[in-house]
Write a protein that holds these residues in place. Structure first.
Motif, mmCIF file in Angstrom:
data_model
loop_
_atom_site.group_PDB
_atom_site.id
_atom_site.type_symbol
_atom_site.label_atom_id
_atom_site.label_comp_id
_atom_site.label_asym_id
_atom_site.label_seq_id
_atom_site.Cartn_x
_atom_site.Cartn_y
_atom_site.Cartn_z
ATOM 1 N N ILE A 118 10.011 -3.650 1.955
ATOM 2 C CA ILE A 118 9.885 -2.549 2.906
ATOM 3 C C ILE A 118 11.017 -1.556 2.680
ATOM 4 O O ILE A 118 12.191 -1.934 2.653
ATOM 5 C CB ILE A 118 9.931 -3.049 4.368
ATOM 6 C CG1 ILE A 118 8.817 -4.073 4.629
ATOM 7 C CG2 ILE A 118 9.832 -1.873 5.349
ATOM 8 C CD1 ILE A 118 7.424 -3.506 4.605
ATOM 9 N N GLN A 129 5.697 -0.441 1.978
ATOM 10 C CA GLN A 129 5.619 0.484 3.098
ATOM 11 C C GLN A 129 7.042 0.934 3.422
ATOM 12 O O GLN A 129 8.005 0.221 3.143
ATOM 13 C CB GLN A 129 4.972 -0.182 4.316
ATOM 14 C CG GLN A 129 4.438 0.796 5.349
ATOM 15 C CD GLN A 129 3.512 0.114 6.367
ATOM 16 O OE1 GLN A 129 3.425 -1.113 6.416
ATOM 17 N NE2 GLN A 129 2.823 0.907 7.170
ATOM 18 N N VAL A 131 9.563 2.971 6.470
ATOM 19 C CA VAL A 131 9.763 3.595 7.778
ATOM 20 C C VAL A 131 10.996 4.492 7.675
ATOM 21 O O VAL A 131 12.050 4.064 7.200
ATOM 22 C CB VAL A 131 9.899 2.540 8.897
ATOM 23 C CG1 VAL A 131 11.011 1.544 8.611
ATOM 24 C CG2 VAL A 131 10.126 3.218 10.243
ATOM 25 N N ARG A 275 11.683 -1.885 13.394
ATOM 26 C CA ARG A 275 10.311 -1.556 12.992
ATOM 27 C C ARG A 275 10.012 -2.063 11.584
ATOM 28 O O ARG A 275 8.893 -2.478 11.291
ATOM 29 C CB ARG A 275 10.111 -0.041 13.076
ATOM 30 C CG ARG A 275 8.692 0.422 12.773
ATOM 31 C CD ARG A 275 7.698 -0.171 13.741
ATOM 32 N NE ARG A 275 6.332 0.181 13.360
ATOM 33 C CZ ARG A 275 5.261 -0.479 13.761
ATOM 34 N NH1 ARG A 275 5.384 -1.534 14.558
ATOM 35 N NH2 ARG A 275 4.061 -0.095 13.382
ATOM 36 N N ALA A 276 11.007 -2.032 10.720
ATOM 37 C CA ALA A 276 10.817 -2.532 9.355
ATOM 38 C C ALA A 276 10.433 -4.010 9.366
ATOM 39 O O ALA A 276 9.562 -4.442 8.597
ATOM 40 C CB ALA A 276 12.091 -2.325 8.545
ATOM 41 N N THR A 278 8.916 -5.553 11.858
ATOM 42 C CA THR A 278 7.560 -5.623 12.421
ATOM 43 C C THR A 278 6.512 -5.300 11.358
ATOM 44 O O THR A 278 5.471 -5.966 11.265
ATOM 45 C CB THR A 278 7.419 -4.651 13.604
ATOM 46 O OG1 THR A 278 8.377 -4.996 14.610
ATOM 47 C CG2 THR A 278 6.021 -4.699 14.202
ATOM 48 N N LEU A 279 6.771 -4.283 10.537
ATOM 49 C CA LEU A 279 5.846 -3.930 9.460
ATOM 50 C C LEU A 279 5.722 -5.073 8.454
ATOM 51 O O LEU A 279 4.624 -5.378 7.969
ATOM 52 C CB LEU A 279 6.325 -2.665 8.756
ATOM 53 C CG LEU A 279 6.272 -1.360 9.569
ATOM 54 C CD1 LEU A 279 6.912 -0.227 8.772
ATOM 55 C CD2 LEU A 279 4.852 -1.008 9.953
ATOM 56 N N ALA A 282 3.498 -7.809 9.788
ATOM 57 C CA ALA A 282 2.090 -7.434 9.717
ATOM 58 C C ALA A 282 1.546 -7.628 8.302
ATOM 59 O O ALA A 282 0.431 -8.151 8.112
ATOM 60 C CB ALA A 282 1.912 -5.988 10.167
ATOM 61 N N LEU A 283 2.319 -7.226 7.304
ATOM 62 C CA LEU A 283 1.889 -7.410 5.920
ATOM 63 C C LEU A 283 1.784 -8.894 5.570
ATOM 64 O O LEU A 283 0.852 -9.319 4.887
ATOM 65 C CB LEU A 283 2.870 -6.712 4.975
ATOM 66 C CG LEU A 283 2.805 -5.186 4.955
ATOM 67 C CD1 LEU A 283 3.969 -4.605 4.173
ATOM 68 C CD2 LEU A 283 1.488 -4.715 4.366
ATOM 69 N N ILE A 289 -2.353 -1.883 5.079
ATOM 70 C CA ILE A 289 -1.454 -0.760 5.318
ATOM 71 C C ILE A 289 -2.278 0.475 5.668
ATOM 72 O O ILE A 289 -3.133 0.899 4.891
ATOM 73 C CB ILE A 289 -0.582 -0.486 4.085
ATOM 74 C CG1 ILE A 289 0.299 -1.699 3.766
ATOM 75 C CG2 ILE A 289 0.261 0.756 4.282
ATOM 76 C CD1 ILE A 289 1.080 -1.558 2.479
ATOM 77 N N GLU A 294 5.746 5.535 7.507
ATOM 78 C CA GLU A 294 5.732 5.645 8.959
ATOM 79 C C GLU A 294 6.903 6.533 9.359
ATOM 80 O O GLU A 294 8.061 6.177 9.143
ATOM 81 C CB GLU A 294 5.850 4.272 9.623
ATOM 82 C CG GLU A 294 5.802 4.366 11.136
ATOM 83 C CD GLU A 294 5.635 3.007 11.797
ATOM 84 O OE1 GLU A 294 4.603 2.340 11.560
ATOM 85 O OE2 GLU A 294 6.555 2.613 12.532
#
Length: 318
Positions: A118, A129, A131, A275-276, A278-279, A282-283, A289, A294
């Motif tokens: 991330i 991804q 952020v 947030r990183a 959390t992302l 999710a992955l 994605i 973000e």
């Protein structure tokens, strides 16, 4: 035969033990190991970002192994750091890239090893991804405010910094804002404050020596803005107005007290770090994605709201 029967009698127990280990591994909190490579631990912004990520990760798994390395804006050093993380078999890498294109190969290798990658704060090709702050908006908001404070007229300068995507975008946003005002003369955008107080001080001295008095200066972060203010005070250029990006407590206080720094676009590094994580979760769970980037919207801090504004480093050390 007795040996054979004894061996067979152990099989159910061994199978049960093996199944228990598999279930335990499946139920173990993820991640259990995280590696973070950021631009500079000398910058409180990146310290706050890593603390936000660490605190979120420990909420999920109190036993998580969390290591942070500072690359000092060196691509080679950052590549070596990430290679070490791969060798250590971390499950998640958070990276604030020293150069947008400089880490593609090593980040691709990490992903091939099953590591989730991330990006944080700046764009990094090879990350799954990222952020980051909407830095174009940040630069635009601040420079538009500077322009309006001088009725759209004056001699202006942009003080750049390390050539990461956040800096490039802030400069672009600033130039977009000033392009609306024909009365603004952009004298320079070449002085590099290197993201530091001392760098801002030296860059401002160079600017004054080469260009003379200026009416407004956009510095790409708060640390440079503080150095810029110090240089202007020494040169007795009290009329020059300064704007920057970060929203640190020192600059918010300076704005509230009516200093030469009149605006900053506040970021949220702790929230960004959280947030990183959390992302990444999710992955790991298999979610698709929705967007490669973000963007977090900045908040403009001026004399009108500085007194009541809570900066992201208001409680340092948390």
């Amino acid at each position: 035969m007795r040996h054979c029967r004894a061996h067979k009698s152990l099989l159910p127990l061994l199978l049960l033990c093996g199944m228990a280990q598999i279930v335990h591994a499946a139920d173990a909190p993820w991640p259990n190991s995280i590696g973070v490579s950021i631009s500079s631990l000398e910058n409180p912004y990146f310290v706050a970002l890593s603390h936000g990520a660490r605190d979120k990760a420990k909420q999920i798994n109190p036993k998580v192994k969390f290591s942070v390395a500072s690359a000092g804006y060196s691509v080679d050093k950052q590549i070596a750091q990430i290679q070490t993380m791969i060798q250590q078999k971390v499950q998640l890498i958070l990276v604030s890239a020293s150069a947008e294109d400089g880490l593609v190969q090593v980040l691709t290798t990490a992903r091939q090893q099953g590591i989730i990658v991330i990006g944080v704060d700046v764009r990094a090709k090879g990350a799954m991804q990222t952020v980051l702050t909407h830095n174009i908006n940040a630069g635009y908001l601040v420079c538009d405010y500077l322009a309006r404070s001088l009725n759209g007229k004056g001699r202006a300068a942009i003080q750049t910094g390390p050539q990461v995507s956040s800096v490039i975008d802030r400069v672009a946003g600033c130039k977009q804002a000033w392009a609306k005002y024909p009365g603004i003369e952009l004298l320079s955008e070449t002085e590099n404050g290197e993201g530091s107080v001392w760098g801002g001080y030296v860059a401002t001295q160079q600017l004054i020596k080469q260009r003379g008095p200026v009416d407004m200066i956009f510095a790409i972060n708060d640390r440079q803005a503080i150095g810029t203010q110090q240089a202007l005070e020494k040169a007795k250029h009290a009329h020059t107005k300064i704007g920057s990006v970060d929203g640190s407590q020192a600059v918010v206080n300076a704005i509230a007290q009516g200093s030469a720094i009149i605006a900053t676009a506040s970021q949220s590094p702790r929230t960004m770090g959280q947030r990183a994580i959390t992302l990444a979760l999710a992955l790991h769970a298999g979610e698709k994605i929705s967007s490669e980037f973000e963007l977090m919207q900045p908040t403009l801090v001026t004399i009108s709201n500085a007194k009541d504004f809570k900066a992201w480093d208001a409680n340092q050390g948390n």
